[in-house]
Design an enzyme around this catalytic site. Structure first.
Site, PDB file in Angstrom:
ATOM      1  N   ASN A   1       2.924  -4.068 -12.094  1.00  0.00           N
ATOM      2  CA  ASN A   1       2.602  -5.380 -12.656  1.00  0.00           C
ATOM      3  C   ASN A   1       2.499  -5.348 -14.177  1.00  0.00           C
ATOM      4  OD1 ASN A   1       1.855  -6.633  -9.891  1.00  0.00           O
ATOM      5  ND2 ASN A   1       0.583  -4.819 -10.020  1.00  0.00           N
TER       6      ASN A   1
ATOM      7  N   ASP B   1      -4.936   3.392   0.446  1.00  0.00           N
ATOM      8  CA  ASP B   1      -5.571   2.519  -0.533  1.00  0.00           C
ATOM      9  C   ASP B   1      -7.024   2.939  -0.749  1.00  0.00           C
ATOM     10  OD1 ASP B   1      -6.389  -0.146  -1.876  1.00  0.00           O
ATOM     11  OD2 ASP B   1      -4.275  -0.477  -1.435  1.00  0.00           O
TER      12      ASP B   1
ATOM     13  N   HIS C   1      -9.724  -4.288  -2.793  1.00  0.00           N
ATOM     14  CA  HIS C   1      -8.264  -4.212  -2.807  1.00  0.00           C
ATOM     15  C   HIS C   1      -7.681  -3.787  -1.459  1.00  0.00           C
ATOM     16  CE1 HIS C   1      -4.300  -2.438  -3.961  1.00  0.00           C
ATOM     17  NE2 HIS C   1      -4.284  -3.429  -4.832  1.00  0.00           N
TER      18      HIS C   1
ATOM     19  N   SER D   1       0.936  -5.541  -5.384  1.00  0.00           N
ATOM     20  CA  SER D   1       0.033  -5.025  -4.348  1.00  0.00           C
ATOM     21  C   SER D   1       0.015  -5.913  -3.121  1.00  0.00           C
ATOM     22  CB  SER D   1      -1.400  -4.920  -4.878  1.00  0.00           C
ATOM     23  OG  SER D   1      -1.688  -3.652  -5.388  1.00  0.00           O
TER      24      SER D   1
END
Length: 508
Positions: free
Chosen positions: A368, A237, A272, A451
């Protein structure tokens, strides 16, 4: 003028490793590995071919893919002289967090009687719901027509004020308020529907109660600190905040810069990676902290998003997967997807296949795009693709997750597949991903997306596998992967959706 250079990936003719049966291929990849960041272009061209000027930027390993830079005009000569390799494009991926609502049609300019154009705006203030103090950096989006995405938006200043150019309108169909997530402010994103705005209206953002039962806690409850012990999880990530009290990062590396133990800090993607890590392995305790699903795992961070930028290259992601394999990860979490331009990506597919063959499960977010097809790399053959489920009553009224409720509903009618979640036959699991409370740099906050659903299933998988020491002790190869998947299948429960929406269901 010489043509501009571009970056490409040189990969073996088949798979992620050069074949020992192909001496020419092995020699070429070993030579390129030696020249990575060490020699001049002239030395390289004299070694592999006099008419192929290129620079080897990086090498994942002696027999593994390389990152090069050269002119597109030199690719035909490179292909002709070295047929035992593939020349692949560098592609870029984004975090699989639910996108914020955004205006597509600005309505804030109105024609005057003289034909001039003037702005017509309304100023409102955003404050902390408990302290009434102004909140800066809040993105406020007001839709006068949600179907056409018409309206106005802005960001609050130091006094919490924002000017919304709504073209003289006062009625707003949807008013979204998104607090900053880096640092975490501990506030819920807001959603009010069918409101009439007045000048100097005050909008109150609800503070997050860390004891609140969000969808992750509803489905998975509280975990003992030892839960997940024996399992190593790699977060591929944007880095994980090392100084967060609820997180312990055992190691990893920055795959963008090549540093092994530096700069795991989470910048440029609004916290995130830190949020994702907390869902799996946060070790705090409400009301002063957050507890993850499997806090006993050994947590590793592999940064693939460059600091200050949102795009992660397929080369760096593959490099992170390879690092996770070599550093003993059992599970890898990829809360990212959607290469620019769409389509597949053989380089990243090879890396995921290599993980499968090395006894490592790779969980990937579906994407998404509001029920569109599963994005790559979740759609890759050896990925464990995860959609997002939500549950009514696990987020407060007038908060942004309210807008994610959409049919179909499960066998328990309170459960729904999130409006934003991608679906399709590639889906393997579904996980809670609507209005999730987790760690952020400097605090806590709410995020939604596949996520968030992906680390929820990674944490659940870690719970299951930690209770299977015989499987974890198997040699790290495809047989262990098959055994892990069988163990997870035995602990997966359908929520009453079709496989297109939930795959086999949720790991319990």
């Amino acid at each position: 003028m010489a043509p501009a250079t571009r970056r490409y990936i040189l990969a073996p003719v088949q798979g992620f490793h050069a074949s020992a049966a192909n001496a020419r291929e092995m020699k070429l990849f070993a030579t390129l590995h030696q020249f990575s960041r060490k020699h001049t272009m002239q030395e390289l061209t004299s070694s592999i071919g006099p008419d192929i000027p290129m620079t080897v930027i990086d090498s994942i390993g002696e027999t593994k893919p390389k990152l090069i830079e050269c002119s597109p005009d030199d690719l035909p000569a490179l292909r002709a002289s070295h047929p035992s390799m593939r020349i692949l494009p560098v592609l870029y991926y984004q975090p699989a967090m639910k996108p914020r609502a955004a205006i597509r049609q600005a309505v804030g300019m109105a024609a005057t009687a003289t034909g001039a154009v003037a702005a017509t705006s309304i100023v409102v203030q955003v404050v902390h719901g408990a302290t009434n103090t102004p909140v800066a950096g809040v993105t406020v989006v007001g839709f006068t027509n949600f179907a056409t995405k018409a309206g106005g938006e802005g960001v609050t200043n130091a006094t919490g004020h924002v000017s919304l150019a709504l073209g003289g309108a006062t009625h707003v169909e949807r008013l979204y308020t998104y607090p900053p997530t880096d640092p975490g402010t501990g506030l819920w994103p807001g959603l009010q529907e069918n409101v009439t705005l007045h000048a100097n209206d005050v909008i109150h953002l609800l503070p997050v109660d860390l004891s609140y039962r969000d969808c992750v806690r509803y489905f998975y409850g509280a975990a003992d600190l030892a839960t997940g012990t024996g399992v190593t999880v790699g977060i591929v990530d944007a880095g994980v905040a090392l100084n967060h009290a609820d997180l312990h990062v055992a190691g990893g590396r920055n795959c963008v810069t090549g540093e092994k133990a530096a700069d795991f800090g989470d910048n440029g993607t609004e916290g995130h990676g830190t949020h994702v890590a907390g869902i799996v392995a946060a070790r705090g305790m409400p009301p002063h902290g957050i507890r993850g699903i499997a806090p006993g795992v050994s947590l590793r961070s592999y940064r693939v998003f460059p600091q200050g930028k949102s795009g992660a290259s397929n080369y760096d992601i593959a490099k992170a997967i390879d690092a996770g394999i070599s550093e003993g990860c059992t599970l890898l979490n990829l809360s990212l997807g959607g290469p620019q331009g769409g389509g597949s990506d053989p380089h990243l597919a090879d890396a995921i296949a290599a993980a499968h063959n090395a006894g490592v499960l790779v969980f990937v977010a579906n994407g998404n795009d509001s029920r569109e097809q599963v994005t790559f790399p979740a759609s890759a053959t050896f990925s464990q693709a995860v959609s997002a489920v939500g549950r009514k009553g696990t987020f407060p009224a007038d908060t942004e997750p309210v807008g994610d409720v959409l049919a179909p509903f499960g066998s328990d009618a309170e459960n729904f597949i999130a409006e934003f979640s991608n679906i399709g036959p590639e889906t393997d699991f579904t996980g809670p991903g609507v209005g999730v409370i987790s760690t952020l740099p400097g605090g806590y906050g709410i995020m939604s997306g596949t996520s968030m659903a992906t680390p929820a299933e990674v944490g659940a998988a870690a719970r299951v596998l930690a209770a299977q020491p015989a499987i974890l002790a198997m040699p790290a190869d495809a047989n262990r992967t098959v055994a892990m998947l069988a163990a997870l299948a035995a602990k997966t429960k359908s929520l009453g959706f079709t496989p297109t929406y939930e795959g086999k269901g949720m790991i319990v």
